[in-house]
Design an enzyme around this catalytic site. Structure first.
Site, PDB file in Angstrom:
ATOM      1  N   GLU A   3       0.683  -0.988   0.185  1.00 61.35           N
ATOM      2  CA  GLU A   3       0.317   0.164  -0.096  1.00 61.35           C
ATOM      3  C   GLU A   3       1.107   1.566  -0.319  1.00 61.35           C
ATOM      4  O   GLU A   3       2.431   1.294  -0.026  1.00 61.35           O
ATOM      5  CB  GLU A   3      -0.927   0.098   1.332  1.00 61.35           C
ATOM      6  N   LYS A  51       0.589   3.773  -5.454  1.00 58.93           N
ATOM      7  CA  LYS A  51       1.413   3.087  -5.505  1.00 58.93           C
ATOM      8  C   LYS A  51       2.943   2.853  -5.860  1.00 58.93           C
ATOM      9  O   LYS A  51       3.022   1.652  -6.735  1.00 58.93           O
ATOM     10  CB  LYS A  51       0.258   1.501  -5.898  1.00 58.93           C
ATOM     11  N   ARG A 248     -11.970  -8.409  -4.373  1.00 59.09           N
ATOM     12  CA  ARG A 248     -11.386  -8.216  -3.185  1.00 59.09           C
ATOM     13  C   ARG A 248     -11.600  -8.874  -2.182  1.00 59.09           C
ATOM     14  O   ARG A 248     -12.979  -8.688  -1.929  1.00 59.09           O
ATOM     15  CB  ARG A 248     -10.904  -7.092  -2.736  1.00 59.09           C
TER      16      ARG A 248
END
Length: 264
Positions: A3, A51, A248
């Site tokens: 992250e 990211k 996710r």
């Protein structure tokens, strides 16, 4: 997937090892850039953007990398040649240090003046100099019907949040992951909490949201499915969220994060 805080720390290490030094080795072990040679050029800086990692080299050149799920950068002293390892995608070295990029999900070279081609789609960076909470909230509210658990992972809304911080921020704010963005109370406070959590962890190896550094005690809900909530003792739940192939796993406490309907 690493992250924003992990990527920020990687950029800091790369900058310390490479910035202001001339490259003595440039080894791109990906077919598209196999003949690219940056030796003899000075590295200007290494920065993160959400990211994404950007290593800027003199001559209007940027090496853009993304760690994806398993990527990592390792820094070691110059000396022995880099290992013959199929996971090694990129080597950038100078007279003092070697930066070794393993299992990088993205490796490409772009003009620095055209970096927007690879990062221009991103929303405000939670750890970047461009951080603009009002703009992040505005972007989130563009789709008020969307589940907040999905919206927070959309890097075009705000850049840097991954699955761990999404789950932890929503728990701390008492928000159900399936709550529509338009029904989230005080979205500004939620966004600011996300920034504070990433900022607090960016210089540390562990991602801690409880304040406890003991292994197993560092997070409230992430990775704790079936275990008791640290607040109410209700069993933490997990489920897939989002449409394929972008779904996710999410974690939440059904008591501390009750469902909330949109305001009529």
């Amino acid at each position: 997937m690493p992250e924003g805080d992990v990527v920020w720390a990687a950029a800091k290490r790369l900058h310390a090892a490479l910035a202001g030094r001339v490259l003595t080795r440039s080894d791109f072990r990906v077919p598209r850039y196999a003949t690219t040679d940056l030796t003899g050029r000075s590295v200007i800086e290494a920065v993160s953007r959400g990211k994404h990692l950007l290593i800027r080299v003199e001559g209007d050149v940027t090496v853009h990398t993304h760690l994806r799920m398993e990527g990592t950068w390792r820094i070691r002293r110059a000396g022995p040649p880099p290992p013959r390892d199929h996971r090694l995608r990129l080597v950038l070295a100078n007279a003092e240090w070697q930066a070794l990029g393993y299992s990088l999900g993205v490796v490409e070279v772009v003009r620095t003046s055209r970096e927007d081609r690879v990062v221009g789609h991103l929303g405000p960076d939670l750890l970047g100099p461009d951080w603009d909470p009002a703009e992040a909230v505005r972007r989130l509210r563009e789709r008020p019907e969307r589940a907040i658990g999905e919206a927070l992972l959309d890097q075009t809304r705000l850049a840097g949040i991954g699955n761990l911080y999404k789950a932890e921020v929503l728990f701390l704010r008492g928000v159900d992951p399936w709550c529509p963005v338009g029904a989230v109370p005080d979205l500004e406070a939620l966004v600011e909490l996300a920034r504070r959590l990433l900022d607090a962890n960016k210089d540390h190896q562990d991602q801690i949201t409880t304040g406890e550094r003991r292994p197993g005690a560092q997070n409230y809900v992430y990775g704790r499915a079936g275990r008791p909530c640290r607040r109410c003792r209700t069993r933490i739940r997990r489920a897939e969220q989002g449409d394929r192939p972008e779904e996710r796993i999410t974690f939440w406490c059904p008591f501390c994060q009750p469902p909330r309907e949109p305001t009529p």
